[in-house]
Design an enzyme around this catalytic site. Structure first.
Site, mmCIF file in Angstrom:
data_model
loop_
_atom_site.group_PDB
_atom_site.id
_atom_site.type_symbol
_atom_site.label_atom_id
_atom_site.label_comp_id
_atom_site.label_asym_id
_atom_site.label_seq_id
_atom_site.Cartn_x
_atom_site.Cartn_y
_atom_site.Cartn_z
ATOM 1 N N GLU A 92 0.839 -1.196 0.000
ATOM 2 C CA GLU A 92 0.000 0.000 0.000
ATOM 3 C C GLU A 92 0.876 1.250 0.000
ATOM 4 O OE1 GLU A 92 -3.258 0.662 0.057
ATOM 5 O OE2 GLU A 92 -4.234 -1.247 0.570
ATOM 6 N N HIS A 134 -3.499 -2.782 -8.519
ATOM 7 C CA HIS A 134 -4.776 -3.376 -8.122
ATOM 8 C C HIS A 134 -5.796 -3.293 -9.262
ATOM 9 C CE1 HIS A 134 -7.737 -3.898 -4.487
ATOM 10 N NE2 HIS A 134 -7.650 -4.970 -5.246
ATOM 11 N N ASP A 144 -6.824 1.873 -8.248
ATOM 12 C CA ASP A 144 -5.502 2.144 -7.675
ATOM 13 C C ASP A 144 -4.423 1.235 -8.269
ATOM 14 O OD1 ASP A 144 -6.868 0.020 -6.232
ATOM 15 O OD2 ASP A 144 -5.362 0.131 -4.672
#
Ligand SMILES: [Zn+2]
Length: 240
Positions: A92, A134, A144
């Site tokens: 992330e 993603h 994203d």
């Protein structure tokens, strides 16, 4: 040496045997602040997590051990992999995302990301074509890490695929309609890049095309597969 801050997320499946890790999925947090992103990723309530989180200032946090299964990908497909959590590492990146004010990714953040990717690529022998976003593995649900993510920089670091065309030249083909193109062949070429199971009935719908553009033609995300996209698609075939 990489400095890693260890946090513990309860949101994972522990794995005793050596996990078959074949891909890396890059995300953005899509939250208003770093703190709210961390809280979400370590809270039992939300049932989401990732292996790593990189802040905009370049701090690396690890929330789940590499060999355990983190819950970051959701319903997803890549080549023959279904639901990628099992066979991937999730990273992330702190960014407010399209919903709260999409930001450029600072150099400090990308420099640290590249360090992690290099280490993981070596450790698990991951191929560049399997370092994905993603939105590549779930194009109808996710946007994203988005069109500001510097895939070209990753390519230059031997960590991703990217076309080898002159950007000014292909610019001339932007917004030009596809003519005399064998659509079946085009879909085949797209599938070969890893999108084999994500096309709805083998059809290039708008959401899929946007995902392709976020990944490979970042200056214009309009959901229309134009001649520039087609040239890029052709150029990428060398990676197959
Ligand atoms: Zn994501």
């Amino acid at each position: 040496m990489m400095k890693i801050i260890h946090l513990k997320s309860p949101n994972y499946i522990s794995y005793k045997k050596r996990r078959n890790i074949q891909s890396i999925v890059i995300h953005y947090t899509g939250m208003r602040s770093l703190q709210s992103a961390v809280e979400r990723l370590i809270s039992k309530k939300y049932e989401v997590s990732s292996h790593y989180l990189v802040s905009r200032a370049g701090k690396i946090m690890q929330l789940v051990k590499d060999n355990n299964i983190a819950w970051h990908a959701g319903i997803s497909n890549w080549f023959n992999f279904k639901n990628l959590n099992k066979n991937s590492i999730g990273i992330e990146l702190e960014n407010k995302g399209h919903q709260y004010g999409y930001q450029d990714f600072p150099n400090k953040q990308i420099t640290e990301l590249i360090k992690i990717l290099k280490r993981l690529k070596k450790k698990f022998k991951i191929q560049n074509i399997n370092i994905t976003g993603h939105s590549d593995i779930a194009p109808h649900r996710k946007t994203d890490p988005g069109e500001k993510f510097p895939w070209k920089k990753l390519y230059k670091n031997d960590l991703a695929i990217w076309h080898s065309l002159d950007e000014k030249f292909i610019n001339n083909f932007r917004l030009k309609k596809l003519i005399n193109i064998n659509k079946k062949n085009m879909v085949k070429m797209i599938k070969k890049l890893g999108y084999s199971r994500v096309l709805k009935a083998g059809h290039l719908d708008k959401d899929f095309t946007k995902a392709f553009q976020r990944r490979h033609r970042q200056q214009l995300i309009n959901g229309i597969f134009d001649q520039e996209c087609y040239l890029i698609l052709n150029s990428l075939q060398k990676f197959i």
